[in-house]
Enzyme design. Sequence first.
Site, PDB file in Angstrom:
ATOM      1  N   HIS A  11     -21.130  34.842  10.011  1.00 13.59           N
ATOM      2  CA  HIS A  11     -22.460  34.509  10.501  1.00 13.59           C
ATOM      3  C   HIS A  11     -22.405  33.290  11.420  1.00 13.59           C
ATOM      4  O   HIS A  11     -21.801  32.269  11.082  1.00 13.59           O
ATOM      5  CB  HIS A  11     -23.378  34.218   9.320  1.00 13.59           C
ATOM      6  CG  HIS A  11     -24.774  33.838   9.697  1.00 13.59           C
ATOM      7  ND1 HIS A  11     -25.700  34.765  10.133  1.00 13.59           N
ATOM      8  CD2 HIS A  11     -25.418  32.637   9.716  1.00 13.59           C
ATOM      9  CE1 HIS A  11     -26.843  34.153  10.391  1.00 13.59           C
ATOM     10  NE2 HIS A  11     -26.698  32.858  10.151  1.00 13.59           N
ATOM     11  N   GLU A  48     -21.642  39.263   8.199  1.00 13.42           N
ATOM     12  CA  GLU A  48     -22.725  38.305   8.027  1.00 13.42           C
ATOM     13  C   GLU A  48     -22.753  37.668   6.635  1.00 13.42           C
ATOM     14  O   GLU A  48     -23.196  36.529   6.469  1.00 13.42           O
ATOM     15  CB  GLU A  48     -24.076  38.998   8.278  1.00 13.42           C
ATOM     16  CG  GLU A  48     -24.313  39.444   9.706  1.00 13.42           C
ATOM     17  CD  GLU A  48     -24.748  38.297  10.619  1.00 13.42           C
ATOM     18  OE1 GLU A  48     -24.812  37.147  10.142  1.00 13.42           O
ATOM     19  OE2 GLU A  48     -25.026  38.555  11.800  1.00 13.42           O
ATOM     20  N   SER A  72     -30.095  33.620  13.868  1.00 18.54           N
ATOM     21  CA  SER A  72     -30.310  33.459  12.434  1.00 18.54           C
ATOM     22  C   SER A  72     -31.797  33.261  12.153  1.00 18.54           C
ATOM     23  O   SER A  72     -32.611  34.114  12.503  1.00 18.54           O
ATOM     24  CB  SER A  72     -29.459  32.312  11.908  1.00 18.54           C
ATOM     25  OG  SER A  72     -29.438  32.281  10.500  1.00 18.54           O
TER      26      SER A  72
END
Length: 598
Positions: free
Chosen positions: A519, A407, A281
Site C-alpha cells: 500500500h 494492499e 488511500s
Amino acid sequence: MSKLGTGALFPSKLQTFSARPSTMFGLLPTAVSLAVGLLGASVPVSAAPLAGPTVKLDSATVTGTSLLGIDRFYGIPFAEPPTGNNRFRLPVPHPAYNTSFSATSMGPGCPQQEIDLPLPAGLPADVVDLLLNTVFTTIFPDDEDCLTINVVRPAGTAPGAKLPVVAWIFGGGFELGSPQMYDGGSIVSRSVALGEPVIYVSMNYRVTGECSSPFTNAGREMRALIVTQCLAFGFLASQEVKDAGVGNLGLQDQREALRWIQKYIGAFGGDPTKVTIWGESAGAISVSLQMLANGGNTEGLFRAGFMESGSPIPVGDITNGQKYYDAIVKQTGCSGSADTLQCLREVPYTQLKAAVDASPGIFSYQSLNLAWLPRTDGVFLTDHPQKLVQQGKIAKIPIVSGDCDDEGTLFSLSTLNVTTEAQIRQYFQTEFLTTISTTGLDSILSAYPQNLLAGSPYDTGILNALSPQFKRIASFQGDAVFQAPRRFFFENILGGGNANVWGFLSKRFKAVPILGSFHASDILNVYGGGEMADYLINFTNNLDPNGKGKTITWPKYTTASPTLLTFQDGLIPQTLSKDDFRADAMKQITQVLLDNPV
C-alpha cells in the site's frame, strides 16, 4: 531464525521502529536501491529563489516564491481556524482578504500524535528506508489552526490563462498526513515538459487528531519508525455528533477548500471549470465520497476524479463510533455534562489528548477497522457509501481508479499472534466484523483459505509467511478494503451509465520482502517522476489519461472488457490485464461487508 523471504515462519513478537525523516520523496537521501531512480526527480536544489510572484486576492496582495520555472504560494488560509468554539464544527469560510501577506511556506499540519509502526524483527534496512520514503513519516510543525491551501503553477502564469487544475487530497487512514509530505512542483514541471501545463493545489483538512508531539529520533541503528496517528477531530462519531450535524468534518473541510478553488483559482491562472480531484488511500476514498455528497451533485466544484487505492468503503452509520466517543467523554470528565459535545469543545487540550491517546489506530490490532473514519452522518453522506453507489447517487464524471497488488500486507503486521483457525475466527468476530454471522464468517474463511500459495504478497509461493495466517489475513484485508470495493464501484457506475472509467493495478516493488507491492508504493510512480504522472496530467487536461508521454494505450474499463493497465517490474514496465482475479472471493466478501458495515 531464517532470513526474510525464505518462507520460514517468524515469531509474532514485533519491534517498534523509530526514526523520522523531515519530509519525503527524496528530500532526504535514501539507500533504497529499488526506489532511487523514482525518488531523485523531486530532490530540491539549493539555488536562490527569484523575486516573489504576486497574486491579488480580493484587496490583498499575496506574495509567493519562484524557483526553476515554478511559482509557489503556500499556506493560504481557506477557512477560519477550527479552534475554541469552532472545534467540532463545520468549517467557516475565510472572509475576504484585505491585508497583504507572504505565502512562502506551508502552513502547519493539522495536529497529530506519534505512534509506532510495528515491523518484524529482521526486516531488511532497505525495506524500512522504502517505507520512510513513501507515506509513513511525522510532519512538523503542527497546529490546531491548520486549514490552509497551497497553489503551485508554471512560473509567470497570468490571470486568465485558464490552466486545468489538479487538486491533491493526501492520504493516511484519516489519521495522519499533511500537504508538507508532497512536492507538487514535480507534477507542474512535468506538465510543462509535456506541453500540457497544469496548476497543482493541495489542501489541509482535519484528520482524526489534535495534539502535539516532541521531536523524537532514536537513530537508525534502532530501526524505529515513528509515524503519525491523529485523534478524533476530523471524524468524531456518535449519536451526539449526528444530532448536531457535525459529522465528517474532514470531508467538509475538503469541500470548503474546493469552494475556495472555485472562487480564487482564476487569480493564479487556473480554470475553475477544469478541476480534477486526486488522492491516494484516505485521499482517494475522500475523492469517491466527494462524488457521493449531495446525492452526486458536484456543485460545479470538480469535473473528474483520480483515485489511487481508495473507493467508497463498506462503512455504516456514524453511531457505529459511539463506543469510542463515549470513552473520550468518560475520560475527559464530560459524562455528567448535559451537552457532552460542547464539553469536549471546552475541555483543556492536554486532558483531551490524554483521553484519545488510547483510541486504536491504523496499525493497532484491529487494523483497518478504524475507530475514526467517514461514516453516514445524514448530511454529507445520507446513506452508507456503497448503498449510495448502488442507488446511482453519484457524480457521473470521468474517473481513474486502481490499487496496489498487495494492499493488505502492511496492515497485517499487527496480527502475527493470530496463528490458528480458531484464533482467526475469533479475530474476525471480536475485532474486525463484530456483527458477522456464523454463515458469513464461514463464507469469508472459505473464500480466503489458509493457503500460502494464494496469500498476499501474491505470486510469491511459500515465501513471506511471517505466521501461518499472515498471508491469509493480508489477502482478506487488501480485498475487503481496497480491491473488492473498487471492483464493486466500477460495476455499479458502469451499470449506471458512466462510460468514462479507467482502471489500473500496480505490481511494482513485488520483490520487497514481506510487503510485496505494498500500500502506497504507487505514490512513487507519480511524485517520483514515473509514468503515472503523465497519465494524471493528460487526464487533468483532456479527461483521458492517454496522450503525451504515454508508453501504452490505456483502454477504458467496460463490463464486456474489464481491463486494467498494470504497472510491473522488469523489462516490460506496463501491460494490460483482466480484472477477474479472485472473482468469487470478492463477490462473497462484498456481500458480507454490505451486510456488516463497520
